[in-house]
Scaffold this motif. Structure first.
Motif, PDB file in Angstrom:
ATOM      1  N   ARG A 131      39.096  27.252  41.431  1.00  0.00           N
ATOM      2  CA  ARG A 131      40.249  27.565  42.272  1.00  0.00           C
ATOM      3  C   ARG A 131      40.160  29.056  42.601  1.00  0.00           C
ATOM      4  O   ARG A 131      40.774  29.889  41.946  1.00  0.00           O
ATOM      5  N   ALA A 132      39.350  29.363  43.587  1.00  0.00           N
ATOM      6  CA  ALA A 132      39.024  30.753  43.895  1.00  0.00           C
ATOM      7  C   ALA A 132      40.082  31.399  44.776  1.00  0.00           C
ATOM      8  O   ALA A 132      40.844  30.723  45.479  1.00  0.00           O
ATOM      9  N   ASN A 133      40.113  32.720  44.745  1.00  0.00           N
ATOM     10  CA  ASN A 133      40.935  33.490  45.671  1.00  0.00           C
ATOM     11  C   ASN A 133      40.274  33.533  47.046  1.00  0.00           C
ATOM     12  O   ASN A 133      39.044  33.476  47.165  1.00  0.00           O
ATOM     13  N   ALA A 134      41.099  33.713  48.066  1.00  0.00           N
ATOM     14  CA  ALA A 134      40.567  33.894  49.419  1.00  0.00           C
ATOM     15  C   ALA A 134      39.993  35.286  49.604  1.00  0.00           C
ATOM     16  O   ALA A 134      39.060  35.488  50.380  1.00  0.00           O
ATOM     17  N   SER A 135      40.550  36.249  48.887  1.00  0.00           N
ATOM     18  CA  SER A 135      40.200  37.658  49.065  1.00  0.00           C
ATOM     19  C   SER A 135      39.123  38.095  48.087  1.00  0.00           C
ATOM     20  O   SER A 135      39.067  37.632  46.951  1.00  0.00           O
ATOM     21  N   THR A 136      38.300  39.042  48.533  1.00  0.00           N
ATOM     22  CA  THR A 136      37.290  39.637  47.654  1.00  0.00           C
ATOM     23  C   THR A 136      37.861  40.805  46.857  1.00  0.00           C
ATOM     24  O   THR A 136      37.150  41.399  46.043  1.00  0.00           O
ATOM     25  N   LYS A 137      39.132  41.124  47.052  1.00  0.00           N
ATOM     26  CA  LYS A 137      39.738  42.266  46.365  1.00  0.00           C
ATOM     27  C   LYS A 137      39.838  42.020  44.865  1.00  0.00           C
ATOM     28  O   LYS A 137      39.927  40.874  44.404  1.00  0.00           O
ATOM     29  N   SER A 138      39.848  43.109  44.114  1.00  0.00           N
ATOM     30  CA  SER A 138      40.021  43.019  42.664  1.00  0.00           C
ATOM     31  C   SER A 138      41.460  42.664  42.330  1.00  0.00           C
ATOM     32  O   SER A 138      42.354  42.726  43.185  1.00  0.00           O
ATOM     33  N   HIS A 139      41.706  42.309  41.083  1.00  0.00           N
ATOM     34  CA  HIS A 139      43.072  42.036  40.641  1.00  0.00           C
ATOM     35  C   HIS A 139      43.975  43.245  40.842  1.00  0.00           C
ATOM     36  O   HIS A 139      45.131  43.107  41.272  1.00  0.00           O
ATOM     37  N   ALA A 140      43.460  44.419  40.544  1.00  0.00           N
ATOM     38  CA  ALA A 140      44.259  45.632  40.708  1.00  0.00           C
ATOM     39  C   ALA A 140      44.631  45.846  42.174  1.00  0.00           C
ATOM     40  O   ALA A 140      45.779  46.209  42.486  1.00  0.00           O
ATOM     41  N   GLU A 141      43.692  45.604  43.066  1.00  0.00           N
ATOM     42  CA  GLU A 141      43.975  45.754  44.499  1.00  0.00           C
ATOM     43  C   GLU A 141      44.967  44.709  44.981  1.00  0.00           C
ATOM     44  O   GLU A 141      45.858  45.005  45.793  1.00  0.00           O
ATOM     45  N   LEU A 142      44.842  43.472  44.495  1.00  0.00           N
ATOM     46  CA  LEU A 142      45.785  42.429  44.889  1.00  0.00           C
ATOM     47  C   LEU A 142      47.190  42.743  44.397  1.00  0.00           C
ATOM     48  O   LEU A 142      48.183  42.445  45.072  1.00  0.00           O
ATOM     49  N   ASP A 143      47.292  43.330  43.220  1.00  0.00           N
ATOM     50  CA  ASP A 143      48.593  43.697  42.672  1.00  0.00           C
ATOM     51  C   ASP A 143      49.322  44.700  43.565  1.00  0.00           C
ATOM     52  O   ASP A 143      50.551  44.700  43.636  1.00  0.00           O
TER      53      ASP A 143
END
Length: 321
Positions: free
Chosen positions: A251-263
């Motif tokens: 169940r992957a994320n759509a974004s290549t951003k890191s967790h910190a960036e998504l936060d």
């Protein structure tokens, strides 16, 4: 009686979808306020119930269209004691919300399941603390006690199984696995990883799976990865080692951003659905048992349909000369 608890159909080689990013879909596409990302809180009134019903209905119809199975994952990722208390729920109210979340999925299954689209009801468990970092570490014994009430609620509501998703460290996964076995529930463990393919603790995924299996006698029926982009973890599958057979789902994320960036993000990064579908297809070469396909943050029905289309394509066969 639970329909599939004793004979989970996704343990075959048949393709099963899951939904996408429930919380990000509701927040960014539908403008619904979700305090602390707690989708279960919507079940407190009719408009919230209808929003969740329509969300799951979309995926049930998608599974019907492509004649594949569907894992219906309850909207209970935040429905544990710590997060429930923050939202004003006591233990009895929280248990009722967990049961109600499963009841909604029973309604969806009754209306949409077909012979070619079997639908498994899973009670979703999230981490006690933050989904991106280990801020509330427990021993396996502590985790077993902590998560047991939610698992009991799923059992009583006749869910088929339990899925623990966005797990950040092995000890919590061990405790959840033991709690599920204590009440006779099949359990799936889904770890999240950082951009280097390792758990937030720095432990490798291979070692985390080995630790949980060793402590529970191969207790999880299988493992998954969620809340990370394929580019974050595809490199760890290049070894062609036996442990990779334990991974059945992504169940992957759509974004290549890191967790910190998504936060820190204030806008949704929904990536490229077709590209994500191709990445799932590529990963299926390294993961021989991969058959549970879904999404996490930033994904919606477009991504799941693209993944489904890509992975249902006939694979090219080698030419003989």
């Amino acid at each position: 009686m639970p329909q599939y608890r004793q004979n989970l159909p996704q343990l075959s080689s048949d393709v099963f979808l899951t939904d996408g990013g429930l919380e990000t879909t509701l927040i960014f596409h539908q403008g619904i306020d979700l305090p602390d990302f707690a989708a279960f809180d919507l079940l407190k009134d009719n408009p919230g119930y209808e929003a969740l019903y329509e969300y799951f209905q979309t995926y049930a119809q998608l599974a019907q269209t492509y004649e594949v199975g569907l894992i219906l994952e309850s909207a209970t990722w935040r429905a544990n004691p710590d997060w429930g208390t923050k939202l004003g729920y006591d233990a009895a109210e929280l248990a009722a919300m967990n049961r109600n979340a499963i009841a909604l999925l029973h309604t969806i299954r009754q209306q949409y399941e077909t012979e070619t689209s079997r639908m498994v009801i899973s009670g979703c468990i999230g981490p006690r603390g933050d989904g991106y970092q280990v801020d509330t570490a427990m021993t396996p014994a502590e985790a077993q006690v902590y998560h047991l009430p939610q698992i009991e609620a799923f059992r009583d509501a006749e869910a088929d199984m339990v899925s623990a998703v966005t797990m950040t460290y092995a000890e919590e996964a061990i405790g959840i696995t033991r709690a599920a076995h204590l009440v006779g529930m099949p359990v799936v463990i889904s770890f999240t990883v950082e951009t280097d393919g390792k758990l937030p603790t720095g432990q490798g995924l291979k070692d985390a799976i080995a630790q949980v299996d060793a402590a529970t006698g191969n207790g999880p029926i299988y493992y998954m990865i969620n809340c990370a982009h394929p580019s974050h973890f595809e490199h760890i599958f290049a070894t062609n080692e036996p442990w990779l057979t334990r991974i059945h789902g992504l169940r992957a994320n759509a974004s290549t951003k890191s967790h910190a960036e998504l936060d820190e993000a204030v806008e949704l990064d929904d990536g490229n659905p077709q590209e994500l579908g191709q990445q799932y297809l590529n990963l299926s070469d390294a993961l021989p048992n991969l058959n549970v396909l879904g999404g996490c943050c930033g994904t919606d029905h477009r991504h799941i349909e693209a993944i489904c289309k890509a992975c249902l394509q006939p694979r090219p066969t080698a030419k003989s000369y």
